[in-house]
Design an enzyme around this catalytic site. Structure first.
Site, PDB file in Angstrom:
ATOM      1  N   TRP A  47     -11.634  -2.115  -8.258  1.00  0.00           N
ATOM      2  CA  TRP A  47     -12.316  -1.824  -9.538  1.00  0.00           C
ATOM      3  C   TRP A  47     -13.059  -0.502  -9.468  1.00  0.00           C
ATOM      4  CZ3 TRP A  47     -10.758  -4.704 -13.388  1.00  0.00           C
ATOM      5  CH2 TRP A  47     -10.440  -6.045 -13.196  1.00  0.00           C
ATOM      6  N   ASP A  61       0.826  -1.215   0.000  1.00  0.00           N
ATOM      7  CA  ASP A  61       0.000   0.000   0.000  1.00  0.00           C
ATOM      8  C   ASP A  61       0.860   1.265   0.000  1.00  0.00           C
ATOM      9  OD1 ASP A  61      -2.358   1.414  -0.043  1.00  0.00           O
ATOM     10  OD2 ASP A  61      -2.715   1.279   2.110  1.00  0.00           O
ATOM     11  N   GLY A  78      -0.067   5.443  -4.418  1.00  0.00           N
ATOM     12  CA  GLY A  78      -0.703   6.699  -4.832  1.00  0.00           C
ATOM     13  C   GLY A  78      -0.162   7.876  -4.039  1.00  0.00           C
ATOM     14  N   HIS A  97       2.356   3.449  -9.008  1.00  0.00           N
ATOM     15  CA  HIS A  97       2.114   2.013  -9.238  1.00  0.00           C
ATOM     16  C   HIS A  97       3.280   1.386 -10.011  1.00  0.00           C
ATOM     17  CE1 HIS A  97      -1.760   2.375  -7.484  1.00  0.00           C
ATOM     18  NE2 HIS A  97      -2.302   3.066  -8.454  1.00  0.00           N
ATOM     19  N   ARG A 101      -5.101  -1.393   8.701  1.00  0.00           N
ATOM     20  CA  ARG A 101      -6.308  -2.187   8.465  1.00  0.00           C
ATOM     21  C   ARG A 101      -6.008  -3.321   7.500  1.00  0.00           C
ATOM     22  NH1 ARG A 101      -7.469   3.002   6.574  1.00  0.00           N
ATOM     23  NH2 ARG A 101      -7.100   3.196   4.335  1.00  0.00           N
ATOM     24  N   SER A 122      -7.435  -5.405  -5.201  1.00  0.00           N
ATOM     25  CA  SER A 122      -8.544  -5.974  -4.423  1.00  0.00           C
ATOM     26  C   SER A 122      -9.845  -5.943  -5.215  1.00  0.00           C
ATOM     27  CB  SER A 122      -8.726  -5.190  -3.113  1.00  0.00           C
ATOM     28  OG  SER A 122      -9.358  -3.946  -3.369  1.00  0.00           O
ATOM     29  N   LEU A 140      10.929 -20.539  -3.839  1.00  0.00           N
ATOM     30  CA  LEU A 140       9.908 -19.691  -3.226  1.00  0.00           C
ATOM     31  C   LEU A 140       8.530 -19.908  -3.855  1.00  0.00           C
ATOM     32  CD1 LEU A 140       9.278 -17.212  -1.341  1.00  0.00           C
ATOM     33  CD2 LEU A 140       9.643 -15.793  -3.394  1.00  0.00           C
TER      34      LEU A 140
HETATM   35  C1  IPE Z   1      -5.478  -2.689  -0.218  1.00  0.00           C
HETATM   36  O1  IPE Z   1      -5.154  -1.347  -0.361  1.00  0.00           O
HETATM   37  C2  IPE Z   1      -5.366  -3.400  -1.520  1.00  0.00           C
HETATM   38  C3  IPE Z   1      -4.029  -3.484  -2.100  1.00  0.00           C
HETATM   39  C4  IPE Z   1      -2.919  -3.057  -1.576  1.00  0.00           C
HETATM   40  C5  IPE Z   1      -3.962  -4.122  -3.386  1.00  0.00           C
HETATM   41  P1  IPE Z   1      -6.258  -0.206  -0.594  1.00  0.00           P
HETATM   42  O2  IPE Z   1      -5.505   1.047  -0.723  1.00  0.00           O
HETATM   43  O3  IPE Z   1      -7.145  -0.600  -1.696  1.00  0.00           O
HETATM   44  O4  IPE Z   1      -7.092  -0.274   0.764  1.00  0.00           O
HETATM   45  P2  IPE Z   1      -7.919   0.874   1.476  1.00  0.00           P
HETATM   46  O5  IPE Z   1      -8.905   1.372   0.470  1.00  0.00           O
HETATM   47  O6  IPE Z   1      -6.962   1.932   1.894  1.00  0.00           O
HETATM   48  O7  IPE Z   1      -8.542   0.212   2.663  1.00  0.00           O
HETATM   49  C1  IPE Z   2      -1.575   0.252  -3.406  1.00  0.00           C
HETATM   50  O1  IPE Z   2      -1.367   1.626  -3.444  1.00  0.00           O
HETATM   51  C2  IPE Z   2      -1.830  -0.326  -4.784  1.00  0.00           C
HETATM   52  C3  IPE Z   2      -3.227  -0.713  -5.012  1.00  0.00           C
HETATM   53  C4  IPE Z   2      -4.190  -0.683  -4.133  1.00  0.00           C
HETATM   54  C5  IPE Z   2      -3.564  -1.161  -6.344  1.00  0.00           C
HETATM   55  P1  IPE Z   2      -2.579   2.657  -3.420  1.00  0.00           P
HETATM   56  O2  IPE Z   2      -2.947   2.982  -4.821  1.00  0.00           O
HETATM   57  O3  IPE Z   2      -3.670   2.165  -2.574  1.00  0.00           O
HETATM   58  O4  IPE Z   2      -1.874   3.914  -2.770  1.00  0.00           O
HETATM   59  P2  IPE Z   2      -2.531   4.912  -1.736  1.00  0.00           P
HETATM   60  O5  IPE Z   2      -3.030   4.097  -0.581  1.00  0.00           O
HETATM   61  O6  IPE Z   2      -3.625   5.593  -2.451  1.00  0.00           O
HETATM   62  O7  IPE Z   2      -1.403   5.804  -1.355  1.00  0.00           O
HETATM   63 MG    MG Z   3      -4.117   2.385  -0.600  1.00  0.00          MG
END
Ligand code: IPE
Ligand code: IPE
Ligand code: MG
Length: 247
Positions: free
Chosen positions: A65, A16, A19, A33, A190, A61, A127
């Site tokens: 989408w 995570d 972004g 990404h 979380r 996740s 692995l």
């Molecule tokens: C969880 O991260 C899913 C992935 C890392 C692929 P999200 O960024 O989607 O989760 P929330 O929305 O912060 O809970």
């Molecule tokens: C995790 O990074 C990648 C995916 C969920 C696909 P995020 O895109 O959720 O990045 P933040 O949480 O917005 O910083």
């Molecule tokens: Mg995120």
């Protein structure tokens, strides 16, 4: 260090913060990404040295989408590029790759590459790398319940014979041990629908660093923190040393 025992050490990573990493640098989220995808290789390479036998990474996740179409499409493109670029390398490093998640909803081109990568590494014995794409713990449990219900309806299974083991065997992760340690980067505390059934007794670590900045050193720190913990599994410990987290 030798880890040739049959004991497994399964680490899950919720990758995570891509972004926010990009936004903090005035870049487009997609750039985050792309950087995030590049991090995976260093972490995969670090696994054998840390005794990690199974690594499961959360890439997309069932809820993701709902993001803007351009971001979703960019992620699908990044997944395709990752597979094309890494398929021979992963096979050469004896990494067995599996995917968990819904699969049918993934665009056909990516779905084919996922299949190619699984087939290409099916014989590998190093692995175990599992990539969660269009994965959600609730969805996985729902699909498992549907499949058990079909067995009950056909008379192949008695309701009273449904067991924890039977449920685990109906999940996408049927070939994997439960995760021992789950790491979520970026300082979010979380679970966001990751390995809900399987994480019953997992230990968690929440490093604040965003995924594009997560290095093998950070990974080693998480693992070393884990090995200092006591896992109790609901029991009273006969002696403190006995349940020390092992890897
Ligand atoms: C969880 O991260 C899913 C992935 C890392 C692929 P999200 O960024 O989607 O989760 P929330 O929305 O912060 O809970
Ligand atoms: C995790 O990074 C990648 C995916 C969920 C696909 P995020 O895109 O959720 O990045 P933040 O949480 O917005 O910083
Ligand atoms: Mg995120």
């Amino acid at each position: 260090m030798h880890f040739r025992e049959t004991r497994t050490f399964h680490v899950g990573i919720i990758m995570d913060g891509n972004g926010r990493w990009a936004e903090a640098r005035g870049l487009n989220r997609v750039a985050g990404h792309a950087r995030g995808a590049r991090r995976v290789t260093e972490i995969v390479d670090a696994c054998p040295g840390l005794g990690v036998t199974h690594l499961t990474v959360f890439a997309f996740s069932t809820e993701n989408w709902r993001r803007p179409l351009l971001e979703v499409e960019a992620l699908m493109r990044i997944f395709r590029q990752y597979i094309r670029m890494k398929i021979e390398d992963l096979a050469a490093h004896d990494v067995r790759v599996r995917f968990i998640g819904i699969r049918d909803r993934v665009p056909a081109r990516l779905r084919q590459l996922m299949q190619d990568l699984e087939d290409r590494t099916a014989h590998c014995e190093g692995l175990n790398l599992t990539i969660a794409i269009d994965y959600g713990g609730r969805d996985e449990i729902t699909r498992a319940v549907q499949s058990l219900a079909r067995d009950v309806a056909s008379g192949a299974l008695q309701p009273g014979a449904i067991s924890e083991r039977g449920i685990a065997a109906a999940l996408d992760t049927r070939e994997l041990p439960d995760p021992d340690l789950i790491i979520r980067t970026s300082g979010e505390f979380r679970v966001s629908n990751f390995l809900l059934w399987q994480s019953t007794y997992a230990e968690y670590d929440f490093p604040t660093v965003a995924w594009p900045d997560f290095t093998a050193e950070h990974f080693a720190e998480s693992v070393s923190g884990y090995t200092r913990r006591l896992r109790r599994f609901g029991q009273v410990l006969p002696s403190a040393g006995m349940a020390r987290a092992s890897r």
